[in-house]
Write a protein that holds these residues in place. Structure first.
Motif, PDB file in Angstrom:
ATOM      1  N   ALA A 158       0.850  -1.206   0.000  1.00 36.20           N
ATOM      2  CA  ALA A 158       0.000   0.000   0.000  1.00 36.20           C
ATOM      3  C   ALA A 158       0.880   1.250   0.000  1.00 36.20           C
ATOM      4  CB  ALA A 158      -0.914   0.005   1.203  1.00 36.20           C
ATOM      5  N   GLY A 159       1.923   1.223   0.838  1.00 38.89           N
ATOM      6  CA  GLY A 159       2.832   2.380   0.917  1.00 38.89           C
ATOM      7  C   GLY A 159       3.540   2.592  -0.405  1.00 38.89           C
ATOM      8  N   TYR A 160       4.003   1.476  -1.005  1.00 37.86           N
ATOM      9  CA  TYR A 160       4.709   1.559  -2.281  1.00 37.86           C
ATOM     10  C   TYR A 160       3.784   2.138  -3.364  1.00 37.86           C
ATOM     11  CZ  TYR A 160       7.592  -0.013  -6.206  1.00 37.86           C
ATOM     12  OH  TYR A 160       8.360  -0.056  -7.340  1.00 37.86           O
ATOM     13  N   SER A 161       2.557   1.617  -3.383  1.00 36.11           N
ATOM     14  CA  SER A 161       1.583   2.052  -4.384  1.00 36.11           C
ATOM     15  C   SER A 161       1.272   3.552  -4.222  1.00 36.11           C
ATOM     16  CB  SER A 161       0.311   1.214  -4.226  1.00 36.11           C
ATOM     17  OG  SER A 161      -0.771   1.851  -4.799  1.00 36.11           O
ATOM     18  N   LEU A 162       1.140   3.981  -2.992  1.00 34.09           N
ATOM     19  CA  LEU A 162       0.842   5.404  -2.763  1.00 34.09           C
ATOM     20  C   LEU A 162       1.997   6.288  -3.217  1.00 34.09           C
ATOM     21  CD1 LEU A 162      -0.881   5.155   0.719  1.00 34.09           C
ATOM     22  CD2 LEU A 162      -1.931   5.996  -1.384  1.00 34.09           C
ATOM     23  N   MET A 163       3.215   5.810  -2.925  1.00 34.62           N
ATOM     24  CA  MET A 163       4.387   6.607  -3.315  1.00 34.62           C
ATOM     25  C   MET A 163       4.488   6.714  -4.826  1.00 34.62           C
ATOM     26  SD  MET A 163       7.297   5.499  -0.644  1.00 34.62           S
ATOM     27  CE  MET A 163       8.541   6.688  -0.953  1.00 34.62           C
ATOM     28  N   GLU A 164       4.286   5.586  -5.495  1.00 36.65           N
ATOM     29  CA  GLU A 164       4.387   5.582  -6.960  1.00 36.65           C
ATOM     30  C   GLU A 164       3.276   6.430  -7.576  1.00 36.65           C
ATOM     31  OE1 GLU A 164       6.685   4.165  -9.146  1.00 36.65           O
ATOM     32  OE2 GLU A 164       7.854   3.963  -7.303  1.00 36.65           O
ATOM     33  N   SER A 165       2.093   6.316  -6.966  1.00 32.66           N
ATOM     34  CA  SER A 165       0.949   7.073  -7.469  1.00 32.66           C
ATOM     35  C   SER A 165       1.210   8.577  -7.330  1.00 32.66           C
ATOM     36  CB  SER A 165      -0.278   6.634  -6.685  1.00 32.66           C
ATOM     37  OG  SER A 165      -1.297   7.537  -6.849  1.00 32.66           O
ATOM     38  N   GLU A 166       1.794   8.962  -6.188  1.00 30.97           N
ATOM     39  CA  GLU A 166       2.125  10.385  -5.989  1.00 30.97           C
ATOM     40  C   GLU A 166       3.153  10.828  -7.032  1.00 30.97           C
ATOM     41  OE1 GLU A 166       0.992  12.804  -4.174  1.00 30.97           O
ATOM     42  OE2 GLU A 166      -0.230  11.804  -2.663  1.00 30.97           O
ATOM     43  N   ASN A 167       4.185   9.971  -7.225  1.00 26.90           N
ATOM     44  CA  ASN A 167       5.235  10.325  -8.193  1.00 26.90           C
ATOM     45  C   ASN A 167       4.644  10.544  -9.581  1.00 26.90           C
ATOM     46  OD1 ASN A 167       7.383  10.288  -6.498  1.00 26.90           O
ATOM     47  ND2 ASN A 167       7.833   8.123  -6.777  1.00 26.90           N
ATOM     48  N   LEU A 225       4.850  10.506   5.018  1.00 26.84           N
ATOM     49  CA  LEU A 225       3.730   9.636   5.383  1.00 26.84           C
ATOM     50  C   LEU A 225       3.769   8.317   4.613  1.00 26.84           C
ATOM     51  CD1 LEU A 225       0.865  12.284   5.588  1.00 26.84           C
ATOM     52  CD2 LEU A 225       2.078  11.214   7.485  1.00 26.84           C
ATOM     53  N   ASN A 226       4.055   8.403   3.315  1.00 23.43           N
ATOM     54  CA  ASN A 226       4.080   7.180   2.507  1.00 23.43           C
ATOM     55  C   ASN A 226       5.244   6.272   2.890  1.00 23.43           C
ATOM     56  OD1 ASN A 226       1.784   7.928   1.176  1.00 23.43           O
ATOM     57  ND2 ASN A 226       2.850   8.888  -0.523  1.00 23.43           N
ATOM     58  N   GLU A 227       6.381   6.877   3.215  1.00 23.60           N
ATOM     59  CA  GLU A 227       7.534   6.066   3.644  1.00 23.60           C
ATOM     60  C   GLU A 227       7.224   5.335   4.943  1.00 23.60           C
ATOM     61  OE1 GLU A 227      11.221   8.279   3.775  1.00 23.60           O
ATOM     62  OE2 GLU A 227      11.121   8.528   1.596  1.00 23.60           O
ATOM     63  N   ASP A 228       6.494   6.017   5.812  1.00 22.45           N
ATOM     64  CA  ASP A 228       6.119   5.378   7.079  1.00 22.45           C
ATOM     65  C   ASP A 228       5.206   4.179   6.808  1.00 22.45           C
ATOM     66  OD1 ASP A 228       6.019   5.691  10.144  1.00 22.45           O
ATOM     67  OD2 ASP A 228       3.914   5.426   9.542  1.00 22.45           O
ATOM     68  N   GLN A 229       4.270   4.368   5.886  1.00 26.16           N
ATOM     69  CA  GLN A 229       3.362   3.272   5.521  1.00 26.16           C
ATOM     70  C   GLN A 229       4.172   2.113   4.919  1.00 26.16           C
ATOM     71  OE1 GLN A 229      -0.275   2.928   5.509  1.00 26.16           O
ATOM     72  NE2 GLN A 229       0.170   0.864   4.745  1.00 26.16           N
ATOM     73  N   LEU A 230       5.142   2.478   4.075  1.00 29.78           N
ATOM     74  CA  LEU A 230       5.970   1.477   3.397  1.00 29.78           C
ATOM     75  C   LEU A 230       6.748   0.627   4.406  1.00 29.78           C
ATOM     76  CD1 LEU A 230       6.957   0.875   0.358  1.00 29.78           C
ATOM     77  CD2 LEU A 230       8.985   2.142   1.006  1.00 29.78           C
ATOM     78  N   LYS A 231       7.327   1.324   5.406  1.00 31.05           N
ATOM     79  CA  LYS A 231       8.176   0.614   6.377  1.00 31.05           C
ATOM     80  C   LYS A 231       7.362  -0.108   7.437  1.00 31.05           C
ATOM     81  CE  LYS A 231      12.062   3.770   6.096  1.00 31.05           C
ATOM     82  NZ  LYS A 231      12.521   5.011   6.724  1.00 31.05           N
ATOM     83  N   ASN A 232       6.354   0.594   7.962  1.00 32.66           N
ATOM     84  CA  ASN A 232       5.662   0.052   9.134  1.00 32.66           C
ATOM     85  C   ASN A 232       4.311  -0.593   8.841  1.00 32.66           C
ATOM     86  OD1 ASN A 232       7.780   1.107  10.718  1.00 32.66           O
ATOM     87  ND2 ASN A 232       6.800   3.124  10.636  1.00 32.66           N
ATOM     88  N   GLY A 233       3.844  -0.460   7.614  1.00 34.20           N
ATOM     89  CA  GLY A 233       2.501  -0.966   7.318  1.00 34.20           C
ATOM     90  C   GLY A 233       2.478  -2.406   6.838  1.00 34.20           C
TER      91      GLY A 233
END
Lengths: 478, 473
Positions: free
Chosen positions: B324-333, B402-410
Motif C-alpha cells: 500500500a505504501g509503495y503504491s501510494l508513493m508511486e501514485s504520488e510520483n 507519510l508514505n515512507e512510514d506506511q511502506l516501512k511500518n505498514g
C-alpha cells in the motif's frame, strides 16, 4: 437662432484639434471594447455548451458501463472512489452534474463580477463549502488591472472625452479676446453658452449611443428581447454625460484659465471615480468587517473532527435531523465509508452554518453601504447598473449562489437516499439524477433608483445657473 | 546661476496656492491610507498566525490513523503578509492566502480578500503607494505645467537671458527646485512616518522590511524625477493651457488606460484555459494516462510487477515492505509529473501574459513603478508564485514522510496500519520566507533599467529644449 449657434459651434469643433481627436478616440475605444466584450461572451457561451455536452455524454457512458458490468456480472476494477455502480462513486465521478449560469443577452457590456465568481458549479458529494471557492482560472495581474470593456469606456473614458470637448467653452472665449463681443450681440451670452453645451452634449450622446447600438447589433444582441435593458442603458448614459457636462460648465463659470479648468476637471474625475470608491472600500471594511475566512478553515476542521469522533452517538440524531434522506424501513450501516462521509459532511455544514451566514450578512451590509454612499460617486452607481444590465452584477451572482445551495441539496438528497439504503446504481438511475437549473429572478434586476441621476444633474445644473451671474465679472476682466 | 534659479524657484513654489492645497489633500489621503494599511496588516498578521497555530495543533492531535487518511486530512500552508504590505498592497487582495496540502491533489492557493468584498473590492484600495504612484505625479504636473512657459508668455525670459543665464541652467534649476520641494515636503516626511510604522510592526531584530523600504524610497525618487523632468520639458515647449492638457492626458493614459489595455490584450493573446478544461485535463490524465489508454487497474498491475521484480520475490505477501505504501508513493510520483506539466503550462501562459503586460509598461513609467513597488514590497505575483511553489514542495515532503512510514511500518496491516502523534509531529510546520533581495532585484532589473532610460531620455530632451529656449520668445 439655436441652429445658427450650433452651426457656428460645429465649425469651432472641426477647427479645434482636441475635440475632434477625442471623438475619434472614443470611436476607436468603443469599437475595441465592444469587440472584447463580444469575444468574452462568445468564449463563455462556447464553454457552457461544451460543459453541457460533456455532462450528458458522461451520464450516458456511465449508464452503459454499469449496464455492461451487470450483464457480464463483472465487478468495477477502477478507483473505488469513482465506482459508477455505487451511489457514492457515481456522485463523485461520472454522475457529477453542473449548474451553469447562462450568459445574458447584454453580457458584452460589462465583464463585471464574472471574472471573480464561479459561472458554473460541479456538484459532487464533497463539502458544500468547497463550492464557494470555485472560480475561473485567471491571472490575478489581469484581474487586478481590470478589463477594457464597454463599461470601462462609458464610466471612465466618456467623462474624459466630455472634459476634452468642453473644458474651455467659456474660458477660450476670454483667452481669445472674443468674450466681450458676445456681450455686444443680440443674444444673451448665457443663452449662447447654454446652447453650446447642449449642442455638444447631444452631439456626443448621439455619437456614443449610435456606436454602442451598432456594436450591439453586430454582436447579434437581440435588441427587441433586450429592449428594456437597452433603454435603461441609453437613459443612464445620457444622464451620466449630462452630469459631467454640467460639472464642466460649473468649472468654466468659476473663471479659471482653460488649463486650470482641465486640471480641476481631471482632479474631480480622479476624486469621484477612483479616490472616493477606494475610500469607500476602506469605510466598508472598517464598518462591516468580514469574519475571518481563515478561521473558518479551523472551525470547519474542528466540526469535521468532532463529527467523526461522535459518529456513532450521532446516528439517531442524524436520522431525526434528516428524515427526508433516510429511506423508510432501511437499515443504515454506520461504518460504511460513504455513510460516514455523508453524515460527516452534513454535520460540518450544520456546524459552520452560523459563520457562513455571518459572511452573507456582512457582505450584504457592505453592498448596502456601497449603494447608499455610492450615489456620491456616479461611477459606482453606473458600474452597478451596467453590471446588472450585463447580467454580471452582484445580485445575479448572489442569486446564482443561493440557487447552487438549493440545487446541491436536491442533488445530494438523491444520492444520500441510495447511500443510506445501500442501493447500487442502475443504468436508468443516471437519467434520474436531478439536473440543476438556475431560475432567473423575474423581478427587475437593474434595481436602482433611476430618478437619482436626473435629480443630481438638475441640482448641479441649478447651481450652474446661479453661477451665470459670474459672466459679467468675466466680461469685465476680459 | 543654476543655484540662484533653484533658490528663487523653491521660494516661489512654496508660496504657490496649488502647492498648499495639493499638500493638504495629499497628506489627508496619506494618513488615511497609512492608517488603514497598518490596521489591515495587523489584522491579517494576527489572523494568519492564529489559524496557522490552530490547524497545526489539529494536525498533531488528530488521533491514531492510517498515514494515508492523515494525508487526506492534510495540512494548510499560509502566506504571511510582508511588513511592506502597509505601504503597498500590490495585488494581494486578488491573491489567495492559504492552500490545502492534501494527498493526490495539488490545490490552488485560495481565499482572496476581493471575493468576499464583492464590488467594493473591485474599486481598488487607497494605499500609500497609490498616493505616491498617482497623486504625487498629478501634484508635480500641477506645479510644473506653467513653470517655463509663463516666463515666455510674460516676456520675463528675455530679462533672464540678458543676465547671461543659459536655457539649460534655467530648466535644470527649476528641476532641482521642484525636486527639493517634493523631497522635502512629501517624500522624506512621508517616508519617515511610514518607516516608523513599519519598524513598529517588524518582528524584533528583523528590520529587513525597512531595508527594502529604503530601496523603494530610492526608486520612488527616480520615479518622481521622471515626472518632474517631463513636466518641465512639456512646459518649455507648449503654452501653459496646452501643456496642462497634454500632461493631464499623459497622466490619465499612463495611470489608467495602459493597465486596462495591457491586461486585456495579454488575456486575449495568451488566454488561460477555463477552470473546467484545466481540471478535466488533469483528472483524465491522472486516470487514463497521457495517451488515454491507461486505467487504475492497469497501473496497479504494473506496480505489482515492478515491486516484485525490485524485491526479487514472487508474491506480494513475501515483500519486506507494505505494498500500500509503495503504491501510494508511486501514485504520488506519477501525479506530481502530471501536475508539474499542467501547472507548468498554466504558469507559462501567465508568464507570457505578464511579459506582455511588462512589455507594454515601456509606455508607462506608472506601470513600471507599480511593478517595482509591489515586487520590493513582496506583494506581487512573483512572490505569490514563489509561495505556491514552496507550499507544493512542502506538500510533497509531507506525502513522502507519510508514505515512507506506511511502506516501512505498514507491512502486513496495509490500510489497517495506524500511526499516531509521533509521526504527525515529524511533519514540520510550513514556514515561508520570501525571495531574497538579490533575486527580486534580478527579476526587476528590466523595470529598473526602464526607469533609468526614462530619466536619460527626459534629460536629453530637456537639454535640447534648453538650447532652443532662447529662440522661442
Amino acid at each position: 437662432m439655436f441652429w445658427e449657434i450650433c452651426k457656428q459651434d460645429w465649425k469651432v469643433i472641426k477647427r479645434g484639434k482636441l475635440a475632434g481627436s477625442a471623438m475619434i478616440l472614443l470611436m476607436v475605444f468603443i469599437c475595441i471594447a465592444g469587440w472584447i466584450g463580444n469575444h468574452y461572451a462568445d468564449t463563455r457561451t462556447v464553454l457552457i455548451e461544451k460543459i453541457k455536452t460533456n455532462e450528458l455524454f458522461a451520464l450516458e457512458a456511465a449508464g452503459n458501463l454499469v449496464d455492461s458490468l451487470q450483464i457480464n456480472n463483472l465487478p468495477f476494477k477502477g478507483n473505488s472512489h469513482r465506482d459508477p455502480t455505487t451511489a457514492n462513486g457515481a456522485a463523485n465521478g461520472m454522475g457529477a452534474r453542473y449548474l451553469v449560469l447562462p450568459p445574458s443577452p447584454m453580457m458584452i457590456i460589462s465583464i463585471g463580477q464574472s471574472d471573480l465568481y464561479a459561472n458554473y458549479y460541479k456538484f459532487g458529494l464533497n463539502k458544500k463549502q468547497a463550492l464557494y471557492h470555485e472560480a475561473e482560472i485567471l491571472n490575478p495581474v489581469v484581474v487586478f488591472n481590470g478589463y477594457f470593456d464597454l463599461s470601462f469606456v462609458i464610466i471612465y473614458i466618456l467623462p474624459l472625452i466630455i472634459i476634452a470637448c468642453s473644458y474651455n467653452i467659456i474660458s477660450s472665449e476670454k483667452e481669445q479676446g472674443t468674450f466681450r463681443l458676445l456681450f455686444n450681440s443680440s443674444i444673451s451670452p448665457k443663452k449662447i453658452f447654454l446652447i453650446k453645451y447642449t449642442f455638444r452634449l447631444i452631439l456626443l450622446y448621439l455619437f456614443t449611443i449610435g456606436l454602442i447600438f451598432l456594436i450591439l447589433v453586430c454582436s447579434k444582441v437581440n435588441i427587441s428581447d433586450a429592449a428594456y435593458e437597452t433603454g435603461i442603458l441609453f437613459f443612464e448614459i445620457f444622464w451620466y454625460m449630462a452630469f459631467w457636462m454640467v460639472i464642466s460648465l460649473i468649472i468654466n463659470l468659476l473663471n479659471f484659465r482653460s488649463g486650470t479648468n482641465a486640471a480641476i476637471l481631471s482632479g474631480i474625475w480622479l476624486l469621484l471615480l477612483t479616490t472616493f470608491p477606494a475610500i469607500l472600500n476602506i469605510i466598508a471594511r472598517k464598518k462591516y468587517p468580514m469574519p475571518s475566512r481563515l478561521e473558518l478553515i479551523a472551525e470547519t476542521r474542528e466540526a469535521s473532527d468532532s463529527a467523526r469522533n461522535n459518529m456513532n452517538l450521532m446516528l439517531s440524531g442524524f436520522m431525526e435531523d434528516h428524515p427526508e434522506l433516510v429511506p423508510e424501513g432501511s437499515k443504515i450501516n454506520p461504518n460504511d465509508f460513504a455513510v460516514v462521509s455523508l453524515r460527516s459532511g452534513l454535520a460540518v455544514e450544520e456546524a459552520i452554518r452560523p459563520l457562513e451566514q455571518e459572511f452573507s450578512i456582512k457582505k450584504a451590509e457592505q453592498e448596502a453601504l456601497l449603494k447608499q454612499f455610492g450615489i456620491l460617486s456616479p461611477g459606482i452607481r453606473l458600474q452597478i447598473i451596467l453590471n446588472n444590465i450585463a447580467g454580471t452584477g452582484e445580485e445575479r451572482y448572489n442569486a446564482f449562489r443561493a440557487s447552487m445551495e438549493e440545487e446541491h441539496d436536491k442533488f445530494r438528497a438523491y444520492f444520500a437516499k441510495k447511500i443510506l439504503a445501500g442501493e447500487p446504481m442502475q443504468k436508468e438511475d443516471y437519467q434520474q439524477i436531478p439536473q440543476p437549473v438556475f431560475i432567473e429572478n423575474e423581478k427587475n434586476q437593474i434595481n436602482q433608483n433611476l430618478a437619482f441621476p436626473v435629480i443630481l444633474t438638475i441640482v448641479c445644473f441649478a447651481f450652474a445657473l446661479g453661477l451665470f451671474r459670474k459672466l459679467t465679472e468675466i466680461a469685465a476682466e476680459a | 546661476m543654476k543655484k540662484l534659479v533653484t533658490a528663487f524657484e523653491f521660494r516661489e513654489l512654496k508660496k504657490n496656492y496649488r502647492f498648499k492645497i495639493g499638500a493638504i489633500i495629499t497628506y489627508i489621503l496619506f494618513f488615511t491610507a497609512l492608517y488603514s494599511g497598518y490596521q489591515q496588516y495587523v489584522y491579517e498578521h494576527a489572523e494568519i498566525n492564529k489559524t496557522k497555530e490552530i490547524t497545526y495543533r489539529q494536525w498533531v492531535s488528530q488521533g491514531d490513523k492510517n498515514p494515508h487518511s492523515a494525508a487526506h486530512y492534510g495540512l494548510y500552508a499560509f502566506k504571511p503578509p510582508s511588513t511592506l504590505f502597509i505601504f503597498d498592497k500590490g495585488i494581494e487582495d486578488y491573491l489567495g492566502r492559504a492552500v490545502w496540502l492534501e494527498a493526490h491533489n495539488q490545490n490552488e492557493v485560495k481565499i482572496s480578500q476581493v471575493k468576499d468584498q464583492g464590488l467594493t473590492g473591485k474599486f481598488g484600495y487607497l494605499s500609500v503607494s497609490f498616493i505616491w504612484q498617482l497623486f504625487i505625479p498629478l501634484f508635480i504636473v500641477l506645479l510644473c505645467f506653467d513653470s517655463v512657459n509663463k516666463l515666455i508668455e510674460s516676456g520675463t525670459i528675455k530679462l533672464l537671458f540678458s543676465t547671461g543665464l543659459k536655457g539649460k541652467d534655467l530648466l535644470w534649476g527649476k528641476i532641482f527646485a521642484i525636486s527639493k520641494l517634493v523631497g522635502m515636503y512629501f517624500l522624506l516626511p512621508m517616508a519617515l512616518i511610514t518607516s516608523l510604522v513599519i519598524v513598529s510592526v517588524s518582528p524584533s531584530e528583523d528590520y529587513s522590511g525597512l531595508f527594502y523600504y529604503l530601496f523603494l524610497i530610492f526608486i520612488y525618487s527616480l520615479y518622481f524625477l521622471i515626472w518632474i523632468i517631463f513636466s518641465v520639458y512639456i512646459s518649455s515647449i507648449f503654452k501653459a493651457s496646452t501643456a496642462l492638457t497634454i500632461l493631464s492626458g499623459i497622466w490619465i493614459f499612463m495611470g489608467f488606460l495602459i493597465p486596462r489595455i495591457s491586461g486585456t490584450v495579454a488575456g486575449l493573446v495568451h488566454p488561460a484555459p477555463s477552470s473546467y478544461e484545466f481540471t478535466e485535463k488533469v483528472l483524465t490524465e491522472r486516470e487514463k494516462g497521457k495517451d488515454g489508454t491507461g486505467s487504475y487497474e492497469k497501473f496497479q498491475e504494473e506496480l505489482k510487477e515492478k515491486i516484485l521484480k525490485e524485491y526479487g520475490v514472487e508474491n506480494l505477501e513475501d515483500l519486506p515492505v507494505s505494498f500500500a505504501g509503495y503504491s501510494l508513493m508511486e501514485s504520488e510520483n506519477k501525479d506530481w509529473k502530471i501536475y508539474d506539466k499542467h501547472y507548468g503550462e498554466l504558469n507559462k501562459k501567465f508568464k507570457f501574459q505578464n511579459f506582455l503586460i511588462g512589455w507594454m509598461n515601456v509606455f508607462s513609467p506608472v506601470q513600471t513603478q507599480k511593478s517595482l513597488s509591489s515586487a520590493f514590497s513582496k506583494t506581487d505575483i512573483n512572490n505569490h508564485v514563489f509561495f505556491a511553489e514552496n507550499a507544493e514542495a512542502h506538500r510533497r515532503l509531507v506525502q513522502n514522510i507519510l508514505n515512507e512510514d506506511q511502506l516501512k511500518n505498514g507491512l502486513g496491516k496495509e490500510r489497517g496500519y495506524l500511526a499516531g502523534k509521533d509521526l504527525w509531529k515529524k511533519i514540520p510546520e510550513f514556514q515561508f520566507s520570501s525571495n531574497s533581495f538579490l533575486n527580486i532585484l534580478k527579476q526587476q532589473s528590466g523595470n529598473l533599467l526602464l526607469l533609468i532610460l526614462w530619466i536619460l531620455a527626459g534629460s536629453l530632451l530637456l537639454n535640447r529644449s534648453g538650447k532652443t529656449l532662447k529662440y522661442l520668445n
